[in-house]
Design an enzyme around this catalytic site. Structure first.
Site, PDB file in Angstrom:
ATOM      1  N   GLU A  62     -16.534 -32.214  29.685  1.00 34.56           N
ATOM      2  CA  GLU A  62     -16.134 -32.422  31.198  1.00 34.56           C
ATOM      3  C   GLU A  62     -16.569 -33.832  31.567  1.00 34.56           C
ATOM      4  OE1 GLU A  62     -17.493 -29.991  29.741  1.00 34.56           O
ATOM      5  OE2 GLU A  62     -17.546 -28.116  31.030  1.00 34.56           O
ATOM      6  N   CYS A 100     -22.357 -29.678  33.847  1.00 26.62           N
ATOM      7  CA  CYS A 100     -21.095 -30.130  33.946  1.00 26.62           C
ATOM      8  C   CYS A 100     -20.620 -29.625  35.500  1.00 26.62           C
ATOM      9  CB  CYS A 100     -20.274 -29.691  32.960  1.00 26.62           C
ATOM     10  SG  CYS A 100     -20.648 -30.539  31.406  1.00 26.62           S
ATOM     11  N   THR A 236     -20.824 -22.784 -10.779  1.00 21.43           N
ATOM     12  CA  THR A 236     -19.942 -23.896 -10.147  1.00 21.43           C
ATOM     13  C   THR A 236     -20.371 -25.116 -10.261  1.00 21.43           C
ATOM     14  OG1 THR A 236     -19.120 -22.080  -8.792  1.00 21.43           O
ATOM     15  CG2 THR A 236     -18.533 -24.253  -8.211  1.00 21.43           C
ATOM     16  N   LEU A 244     -18.843 -31.199  -2.595  1.00 20.13           N
ATOM     17  CA  LEU A 244     -18.711 -30.133  -1.396  1.00 20.13           C
ATOM     18  C   LEU A 244     -18.738 -30.818  -0.204  1.00 20.13           C
ATOM     19  CD1 LEU A 244     -20.396 -27.123  -2.880  1.00 20.13           C
ATOM     20  CD2 LEU A 244     -18.017 -27.434  -3.060  1.00 20.13           C
ATOM     21  N   ARG A 247     -14.091 -34.986   2.829  1.00 22.02           N
ATOM     22  CA  ARG A 247     -13.572 -36.165   2.492  1.00 22.02           C
ATOM     23  C   ARG A 247     -12.039 -36.137   3.308  1.00 22.02           C
ATOM     24  NH1 ARG A 247     -15.621 -34.271  -1.990  1.00 22.02           N
ATOM     25  NH2 ARG A 247     -13.526 -33.676  -3.013  1.00 22.02           N
ATOM     26  N   GLU A 340     -15.741 -20.837  -0.391  1.00 20.61           N
ATOM     27  CA  GLU A 340     -14.314 -21.051  -1.102  1.00 20.61           C
ATOM     28  C   GLU A 340     -14.583 -20.918  -2.524  1.00 20.61           C
ATOM     29  OE1 GLU A 340     -13.389 -25.444  -0.099  1.00 20.61           O
ATOM     30  OE2 GLU A 340     -14.909 -25.990  -1.405  1.00 20.61           O
TER      31      GLU A 340
END
Ligand code: AOF
Ligand code: ZN
Length: 411
Positions: A62, A100, A236, A244, A247, A340
């Site tokens: 705001e 606000c 992994t 990770l 980008r 993921e």
């Protein structure tokens, strides 16, 4: 929706939609605060200014919008008689920044429409009341029957409902964290998979690059941005050596955290060799190890380097108790966790009923075959009526791929 120009007359619903779009520009920089957007139109409902919460500790949406408004109109007092749209109820409290509601009230806008109430106990209706007491016509989307800025113009239920859903989706990580607390509380968990039309994520030999297209992968990076941390397994990190991080051409100076699940602390003593540790400070890398089986030298070494190592019980040897892991992460301030990966990564989250939102990016292609790998190979239900069913699902095309998302709230 196309970008409104100053002076364009826009509908109340479009004002709220633009506020929603602006809000997401804060993604990645506002946590643990919510993403919030605000739009100000003049008395004829012509667009004047918009703003969004850009950074935790910085000005709220705001105030950002009001400052831009003042630049265009010459003074903030010109707000008298104008209409304000904001995705979240304006705050009532003095926190890191001022209130606000208290900043807007003396300027006497004619109306203020907000998406949803702020569940923060320091606000929760008090912000709206401050404005009401100052004579502003205030309404949340849920409670209004006509648009405050246009008395007599009915707020159609279907349109309102869509907008509320969109505001709740925008604010979901914050809402979840405000509504859950205590030692049992968990972060909001989002699972993302990229598959073929038949749900496959890799060929039998593990090859998987690339199933979905560049636009879908870019969207994946935007989703990373909306979460505090990404969780991956030790394997992994060793095999793919991913960074990770986020980008995106329009995002710089962003740092997310990574959680590496390494029950035996196998790579703990050489974490500095991996990209996850090269692209962020070591205190943004959490390492989750299992009590009793973690290699003590590895743990000590990782701690010396500043990695945030923590121990949890195992559900069996070499498999950490996922719920406990998440509880600890929440204690460390991780409010939104992004998962993921393939079957091995996402399976345990489904099996333990820990998923709040699912995103599936689906290429319109088929891999087939008995031995190709499906993302849900390691989890599943045994009865049809236990099927995991998305709520508030949305389906879109993203480039050549399908994007399906919705809430799961398995727990
Ligand atoms: C708003 N507009 O843009 C945001 C709000 O520490 P502070 O001062 O930044 O306050 C954070 C709290 O303010 C946060 O928990 C939430 O209740 C509200 N966020 N409110 O009016 C905004 N980001
Ligand atoms: Zn505020």
């Amino acid at each position: 929706m196309k970008t409104p120009n100053i002076g364009d007359q826009i509908s109340p619903a479009d004002a709220m939609k633009w506020a929603l779009i602006l809000a997401r520009k804060g993604a990645g920089f506002v946590s643990p605060n919510p993403m919030v957007g605000c739009v100000i139109v003049d008395k004829d409902h012509k667009f004047v200014a918009g703003g969004w919460h850009q950074k935790v500790g910085g000005a709220h949406a705001e105030i950002e919008a009001l400052e831009r408004f003042a630049l265009i109109k010459g003074k903030k007092e010109a707000l008298q008689g104008c209409h304000v749209y904001v995705t979240l109820e304006p705050c009532a409290h003095e926190g890191r920044t001022g209130s606000c509601a208290k900043a807007l009230a003396p300027l006497k806008p004619a109306s203020l429409t907000y998406g949803i109430q702020d569940p923060n106990p320091m606000v929760a209706g008090k912000g709206a009341q401050i404005l009401r007491d100052a004579g502003v016509i205030v309404a949340s989307l849920a409670e209004m029957t006509e648009w405050p800025a246009m008395p007599g113009k009915a707020a159609e239920l279907s349109l309102k409902k869509d907008l509320i859903d969109e505001v709740e989706d925008l604010t979901e990580v914050f809402l979840w964290n405000m509504r859950t607390s205590g030692p049992e509380a968990l972060p909001f968990v989002t699972v993302k998979v990229a598959s073929t039309l038949d749900g496959r994520v890799a060929l039998h030999d593990g090859s998987s690059k690339w199933i979905t297209s560049e636009p879908a992968r870019e969207k994946g990076h935007r989703l990373r941005l909306e979460h505090d941390a990404i969780i991956v397994g030790r394997r992994t990190v060793e095999t793919d050596n991913p960074s990770l991080n986020v980008r995106l051409d329009d995002v710089s100076d962003h740092t997310n955290s990574v959680v590496i699940v390494d029950p035996k602390a196998k790579i703990a003593d050489r974490l500095l060799e991996f990209n996850v540790a090269k692209v962020r400070p070591t205190d943004r890398v959490f390492v989750c190890v299992q009590k009793g089986i973690a290699n003590p030298q590895g743990v000590a070494r990782a701690k010396d380097h500043g990695f945030r190592v923590f121990e949890v019980d195992g559900s069996k040897e070499g498999v950490v108790d996922l719920k406990q892991t998440l509880q600890r992460l929440r204690e460390f301030g991780v409010q939104g966790l992004y998962v993921e990966g393939g079957a091995g990564t996402v399976g345990p989250f489904f099996e333990n009923q820990l998923v709040n939102r699912l995103h599936v990016f689906m290429a319109t292609s088929v891999l087939g075959g008995k031995h190709s790998i499906g993302w849900s190979d390691l989890c599943g239900v045994s009865k049809l009526d236990e099927m995991w069913k998305l709520k508030r699902e949305r389906v879109k095309m993203i480039g050549p791929d399908l994007h399906v998302t919705g809430r799961l709230d398995l727990r």
